[in-house]
Scaffold this motif. Structure first.
Motif, short mmCIF file in Angstrom:
data_model
loop_
_atom_site.label_atom_id
_atom_site.label_comp_id
_atom_site.label_asym_id
_atom_site.label_seq_id
_atom_site.Cartn_x
_atom_site.Cartn_y
_atom_site.Cartn_z
N MET A 189 69.06 111.10 63.16
CA MET A 189 67.73 110.64 62.75
C MET A 189 67.27 111.32 61.46
O MET A 189 66.79 110.66 60.53
CB MET A 189 66.71 110.94 63.86
CG MET A 189 66.62 109.87 64.92
SD MET A 189 65.66 110.42 66.35
CE MET A 189 64.07 110.69 65.63
N ASP A 193 69.97 109.55 58.59
CA ASP A 193 69.17 108.41 58.13
C ASP A 193 68.14 108.80 57.07
O ASP A 193 67.81 108.01 56.20
CB ASP A 193 68.48 107.74 59.32
CG ASP A 193 69.47 106.99 60.19
OD1 ASP A 193 70.65 106.96 59.82
OD2 ASP A 193 69.08 106.46 61.25
N TYR A 214 75.89 104.43 67.52
CA TYR A 214 75.75 104.99 66.18
C TYR A 214 77.04 104.86 65.37
O TYR A 214 77.01 104.93 64.15
CB TYR A 214 75.34 106.47 66.23
CG TYR A 214 74.01 106.69 66.91
CD1 TYR A 214 72.83 106.16 66.37
CD2 TYR A 214 73.91 107.40 68.08
CE1 TYR A 214 71.62 106.33 67.00
CE2 TYR A 214 72.70 107.60 68.71
CZ TYR A 214 71.55 107.07 68.17
OH TYR A 214 70.35 107.25 68.79
N GLN A 216 79.04 102.11 65.66
CA GLN A 216 79.10 100.70 65.29
C GLN A 216 78.22 100.40 64.07
O GLN A 216 78.52 99.51 63.29
CB GLN A 216 78.66 99.88 66.52
CG GLN A 216 78.77 98.39 66.39
CD GLN A 216 77.41 97.75 66.22
OE1 GLN A 216 76.40 98.27 66.70
NE2 GLN A 216 77.37 96.64 65.53
N THR A 217 77.14 101.17 63.91
CA THR A 217 76.23 100.96 62.78
C THR A 217 76.55 101.88 61.61
O THR A 217 75.77 101.95 60.66
CB THR A 217 74.78 101.21 63.22
OG1 THR A 217 74.72 102.51 63.82
CG2 THR A 217 74.30 100.19 64.22
N GLN A 219 76.26 104.96 61.44
CA GLN A 219 75.35 106.11 61.32
C GLN A 219 76.10 107.41 61.60
O GLN A 219 75.59 108.48 61.34
CB GLN A 219 74.17 105.95 62.29
CG GLN A 219 73.18 104.86 61.85
CD GLN A 219 72.19 104.52 62.94
OE1 GLN A 219 72.53 103.87 63.92
NE2 GLN A 219 70.95 104.96 62.77
N THR B 116 65.99 104.70 63.27
CA THR B 116 67.35 105.04 63.71
C THR B 116 67.78 104.25 64.94
O THR B 116 68.91 103.78 65.00
CB THR B 116 67.42 106.55 64.04
OG1 THR B 116 67.06 107.27 62.88
CG2 THR B 116 68.81 106.96 64.48
N ALA B 120 68.05 100.09 62.72
CA ALA B 120 69.47 100.22 62.36
C ALA B 120 70.37 99.52 63.38
O ALA B 120 71.39 98.94 63.02
CB ALA B 120 69.83 101.71 62.26
N GLN B 121 69.98 99.56 64.65
CA GLN B 121 70.79 98.91 65.69
C GLN B 121 70.71 97.38 65.59
O GLN B 121 71.71 96.69 65.73
CB GLN B 121 70.32 99.36 67.09
CG GLN B 121 70.48 100.85 67.35
CD GLN B 121 71.90 101.33 67.19
OE1 GLN B 121 72.83 100.66 67.58
NE2 GLN B 121 72.07 102.49 66.57
N GLY B 124 72.73 96.42 62.62
CA GLY B 124 74.14 96.56 62.94
C GLY B 124 74.64 95.39 63.79
O GLY B 124 75.75 94.89 63.59
#
Lengths: 279, 217
Positions: A189, A193, A214, A216-217, A219, B116, B120-121, B124
């Motif tokens: 977070m 990000d 996280y 898959q994205t 992050q 977050t 973002a999810q 995604g």
């Protein structure tokens, strides 16, 4: 046959405990080691990312765990630290959990000794600081303001390897070895990000399923999940007979026993339901 | 006295006491449980004083180079307010401290947490379909179908019949798969802890017995 199934369905749970204990103790006693192939998994992603770091990069490793999760996270810490040292990357350690600081110190000092790395030149440990994600936000503007000294009270200005480090953006990668909160989610977070620093993670198996999102994205750049993740990293780094790899044999045998009992339990349940004894 | 061996023996005995609960509740288990709770409480009090209160508050209020920063009295007062919960007549004061903690936590988290864990999810999930190999596209489709059908399962404003019912069934199946994965990982975590304890007992504790009895190396 039906009687046997019925008896198995009513098996005293203490017998199952004994069988699980034997499934763990026997492989450890005979030093059984099973092959641990590593496919295209999040552990390989983290390994590849660390492997591609240029020499002299700075990596922050946050030891966010305590002795209760050592069997899973300490082998990860040692394998990761070894890999970072082998790549000649500078390691700055810290902790969001109080006891993580000394566990991190153990991992870094033992690996540094074996590879001849010098404290304050190649690695240092800033220690523990309270505050969780609020503290991480402060690290984004000035790390020395949060950690004026390291764990052993050596002032920031007297540590040579910290001269080029000002804030989180000075790091090429942040790795959180996380057993819960505060931990990896706070790092994603705030550091990932908000400040755009790549984040890697080692976590307990319990928290791994929630953290896949996280990956898959993007992050997170990679993840070591539980003992399997630690064993993967030991295999990739080339540690022979590491603690996690040795732990995977009893893990696999115990899983087989559990799967067997799940099947027995289901067969007993459906056979009883067929008779009208269970709903 | 060899302190290392003493530590190993204490660890081993407490471990055995705790695992004795698997047979049935007993005084050995109770002893280990109370020992753990008492030691944890004592440890945490000292740790918080040494590592939180003194460096973050006391040393800021009374710096080693001299002087006195009176402004740091204010957080000290808020700390005392937290302890007011133990005195029923003034327990309400603790709400001021709690309010400050909750307020600052909510303010800090509101944007970051939403960004977050929600934005973002969602991004995604949507963009995962757009590119990649055949396997990646298939995987993304599973993701999108799983998310949408899972959400439909929790949509109770329309009866789960017809197409909605079928989608909800797909949703609950996906949820069961997710719970199964979570259960598997949880077993792995718990077994890892058991393995850690067994490794300690077999590799650290057991070899000390011949040493204590004066046999072997």
């Amino acid at each position: 046959m039906a009687d046997i199934i019925e008896k198995l369905g009513k098996l005293d749970r203490r017998i199952i405990f004994v069988l699980i204990a034997l499934a763990v103790i026997i492989p450890i006693s005979f030093d059984l080691i099973l092959p641990n192939p590593v496919g295209a998994e999040p552990s390989r992603d983290l390994y590849d990312y660390v492997d591609a770091l240029p020499e002299g990069s700075n990596v922050l490793v946050s030891f966010d765990y305590d002795p209760s999760t050592m069997p899973e996270l300490q082998p990860m810490a040692e394998a990761l630290v070894l890999h970072l040292f082998m790549k000649n990357v500078n390691i700055v350690g810290m902790a969001l959990w109080p006891q993580g600081a000394s566990l991190g110190q153990d991992a870094m000092s033992s690996m540094a000794d074996s590879l001849g790395k010098a404290q304050y030149e190649d690695w240092c440990n800033l220690g523990y600081k309270t505050g969780g994600q609020i503290m991480i936000v402060r690290l984004g503007s000035s790390i020395s303001a949060v950690f004026p000294t390291d764990m052993d009270n050596v002032p920031w200005s007297e540590i040579p390897m910290l001269r080029n480090i000002t804030a989180l953006e000075s790091f090429s990668l942040i790795i959180s070895l996380s057993a819960g909160d505060p931990g990896i989610i706070a790092w994603v977070m705030m550091a990932g990000d908000r400040f755009g620093v790549p984040i890697g993670c080692g976590c307990t198996a319990v928290s791994a399923p929630t953290l896949y999102t996280y990956l898959q994205t993007n992050q997170m750049v990679g993840m070591l999940g539980g003992l399997k993740g630690a064993a993967d990293y030991e295999t990739l780094v080339g540690i022979k007979g590491g603690q996690a790899v040795r732990g995977m044999a009893p893990q696999s045998v115990a899983h087989l026993v559990i799967i067997l009992f799940i099947i027995i339990g289901n067969v007993a349940y459906f056979s009883q339901r067929k008779k009208g004894g269970a709903r | 006295m060899n302190w290392e061996i003493l530590g190993i023996w204490l660890g081993a005995l407490v471990t055995l006491c705790l695992y004795s609960f698997l047979y049935r509740d007993n005084p050995f288990y109770k002893f280990a449980e109370h020992l753990f709770v008492g030691m944890s409480a004592g440890y945490w009090v000292i740790y918080q004083i040494e590592n939180v209160l003194i460096p973050n508050w006391w040393q800021s209020m009374v710096p080693s180079e001299g002087g006195f920063n009176w402004i740091w009295i204010i957080p000290g007062i808020f700390v005392l307010f937290m302890l007011a919960r133990m005195v029923p007549k003034i327990a309400g004061l603790s709400r001021l401290s709690l309010g400050m903690i909750i307020g600052s936590g909510a303010g800090l988290n509101m944007v970051s947490f939403f960004q977050t864990n929600a934005m973002a999810q969602v991004k995604g999930t949507i963009f995962s379909v757009a590119s990649g190999s055949v396997w990646s596209i298939f995987s993304s489709l599973v993701l999108v179908v799983g998310v949408v059908s899972g959400l439909i399962y929790f949509f109770f404003s329309k009866a789960h019949t017809g197409v909605v019912g079928k989608a909800a069934n797909v949703g609950i199946t996906i949820l069961m798969v997710a719970f199964g994965a979570s259960f598997g990982y949880t077993i792995m975590a718990r077994l890892s802890l058991l393995i850690g304890r067994c490794q300690f007992m077999l590799e650290d504790w057991l070899p000390t017995i011949p040493r204590l009895l004066g046999i072997g190396g």
